[in-house]
Design a protein around this motif. Structure first.
Motif, PDB file in Angstrom:
ATOM      1  N   ASP A   1      -2.764  -3.180  -0.991  1.00 55.93           N
ATOM      2  CA  ASP A   1      -1.345  -2.901  -0.717  1.00 55.93           C
ATOM      3  C   ASP A   1      -1.166  -1.820   0.350  1.00 55.93           C
ATOM      4  O   ASP A   1      -0.067  -1.301   0.518  1.00 55.93           O
ATOM      5  CB  ASP A   1      -0.636  -2.474  -2.001  1.00 55.93           C
ATOM      6  CG  ASP A   1      -0.623  -3.580  -3.046  1.00 55.93           C
ATOM      7  OD1 ASP A   1      -0.401  -4.747  -2.670  1.00 55.93           O
ATOM      8  OD2 ASP A   1      -0.843  -3.272  -4.227  1.00 55.93           O
ATOM      9  N   ASP A   2      -2.256  -1.479   1.046  1.00 57.09           N
ATOM     10  CA  ASP A   2      -2.241  -0.414   2.065  1.00 57.09           C
ATOM     11  C   ASP A   2      -1.841   0.939   1.498  1.00 57.09           C
ATOM     12  O   ASP A   2      -1.132   1.720   2.128  1.00 57.09           O
ATOM     13  CB  ASP A   2      -1.346  -0.784   3.253  1.00 57.09           C
ATOM     14  CG  ASP A   2      -2.006  -1.814   4.161  1.00 57.09           C
ATOM     15  OD1 ASP A   2      -3.248  -1.953   4.110  1.00 57.09           O
ATOM     16  OD2 ASP A   2      -1.291  -2.485   4.925  1.00 57.09           O
TER      17      ASP A   2
ATOM     18  N   THR B   1       1.113   5.795   1.188  1.00 57.85           N
ATOM     19  CA  THR B   1       1.111   4.623   2.044  1.00 57.85           C
ATOM     20  C   THR B   1       0.670   5.041   3.440  1.00 57.85           C
ATOM     21  O   THR B   1       0.664   6.239   3.777  1.00 57.85           O
ATOM     22  CB  THR B   1       2.514   3.995   2.149  1.00 57.85           C
ATOM     23  OG1 THR B   1       3.385   4.922   2.810  1.00 57.85           O
ATOM     24  CG2 THR B   1       3.075   3.619   0.783  1.00 57.85           C
ATOM     25  N   VAL B   2       0.338   4.061   4.262  1.00 58.86           N
ATOM     26  CA  VAL B   2      -0.053   4.361   5.638  1.00 58.86           C
ATOM     27  C   VAL B   2       1.080   5.098   6.351  1.00 58.86           C
ATOM     28  O   VAL B   2       0.845   6.079   7.056  1.00 58.86           O
ATOM     29  CB  VAL B   2      -0.428   3.065   6.396  1.00 58.86           C
ATOM     30  CG1 VAL B   2      -0.636   3.335   7.867  1.00 58.86           C
ATOM     31  CG2 VAL B   2      -1.657   2.433   5.785  1.00 58.86           C
ATOM     32  N   GLU B   3       2.304   4.636   6.156  1.00 52.08           N
ATOM     33  CA  GLU B   3       3.460   5.294   6.793  1.00 52.08           C
ATOM     34  C   GLU B   3       3.594   6.744   6.339  1.00 52.08           C
ATOM     35  O   GLU B   3       3.846   7.640   7.147  1.00 52.08           O
ATOM     36  CB  GLU B   3       4.749   4.534   6.496  1.00 52.08           C
ATOM     37  CG  GLU B   3       5.955   5.188   7.147  1.00 52.08           C
ATOM     38  CD  GLU B   3       7.282   4.553   6.765  1.00 52.08           C
ATOM     39  OE1 GLU B   3       8.306   5.092   7.205  1.00 52.08           O
ATOM     40  OE2 GLU B   3       7.290   3.556   6.025  1.00 52.08           O
ATOM     41  N   GLU B   4       3.426   6.985   5.051  1.00 54.82           N
ATOM     42  CA  GLU B   4       3.532   8.355   4.528  1.00 54.82           C
ATOM     43  C   GLU B   4       2.444   9.248   5.111  1.00 54.82           C
ATOM     44  O   GLU B   4       2.696  10.418   5.432  1.00 54.82           O
ATOM     45  CB  GLU B   4       3.467   8.343   3.004  1.00 54.82           C
ATOM     46  CG  GLU B   4       4.688   7.714   2.363  1.00 54.82           C
ATOM     47  CD  GLU B   4       4.488   7.346   0.907  1.00 54.82           C
ATOM     48  OE1 GLU B   4       5.502   7.020   0.260  1.00 54.82           O
ATOM     49  OE2 GLU B   4       3.339   7.356   0.401  1.00 54.82           O
TER      50      GLU B   4
ATOM     51  N   ARG C   1       2.545   6.269  -8.514  1.00 53.92           N
ATOM     52  CA  ARG C   1       1.558   5.232  -8.184  1.00 53.92           C
ATOM     53  C   ARG C   1       0.262   5.454  -8.950  1.00 53.92           C
ATOM     54  O   ARG C   1      -0.357   4.510  -9.446  1.00 53.92           O
ATOM     55  CB  ARG C   1       1.282   5.232  -6.687  1.00 53.92           C
ATOM     56  CG  ARG C   1       2.429   4.726  -5.857  1.00 53.92           C
ATOM     57  CD  ARG C   1       2.097   4.797  -4.371  1.00 53.92           C
ATOM     58  NE  ARG C   1       3.305   4.587  -3.591  1.00 53.92           N
ATOM     59  CZ  ARG C   1       3.712   5.386  -2.606  1.00 53.92           C
ATOM     60  NH1 ARG C   1       2.996   6.424  -2.241  1.00 53.92           N
ATOM     61  NH2 ARG C   1       4.828   5.130  -1.963  1.00 53.92           N
ATOM     62  N   ALA C   2      -0.160   6.707  -9.044  1.00 57.96           N
ATOM     63  CA  ALA C   2      -1.400   7.023  -9.765  1.00 57.96           C
ATOM     64  C   ALA C   2      -1.254   6.688 -11.245  1.00 57.96           C
ATOM     65  O   ALA C   2      -2.174   6.141 -11.860  1.00 57.96           O
ATOM     66  CB  ALA C   2      -1.768   8.490  -9.572  1.00 57.96           C
TER      67      ALA C   2
END
Length: 71
Positions: free
Chosen positions: A21-22, A30-33, A55-56
């Motif tokens: 899910d990247d 996330t990649v954006e974050e 998320r964790a």
């Protein structure tokens, strides 16, 4: 005169690998974050840290002591 607030530190733990899910498996961003982190203010950073924690928990990486199990 008030002292400026220190920047909220990055949650990076130097385990940089993305899942399907990247999402980084180390810090749960996330990649954006990750790419925006240096341009975020502390309020945004705290929101991201809350998302990382959620998320964790969802992935089972964080166990909530005393929490009731979800059925």
């Amino acid at each position: 005169m008030s002292t400026p607030e220190r920047p909220v530190l990055s949650p990076c733990v130097n385990i940089c690998a993305l899942d399907d899910d990247d999402i980084c498996t180390g810090c749960q961003r996330t990649v954006e974050e990750i790419t925006r982190w240096s341009r975020m203010d502390n309020t945004e950073r705290r929101k991201v840290l809350e998302l990382c924690h959620e998320r964790a928990k969802s992935s089972g990486l964080v166990w909530m002591i005393g929490a009731k199990p979800q059925n």
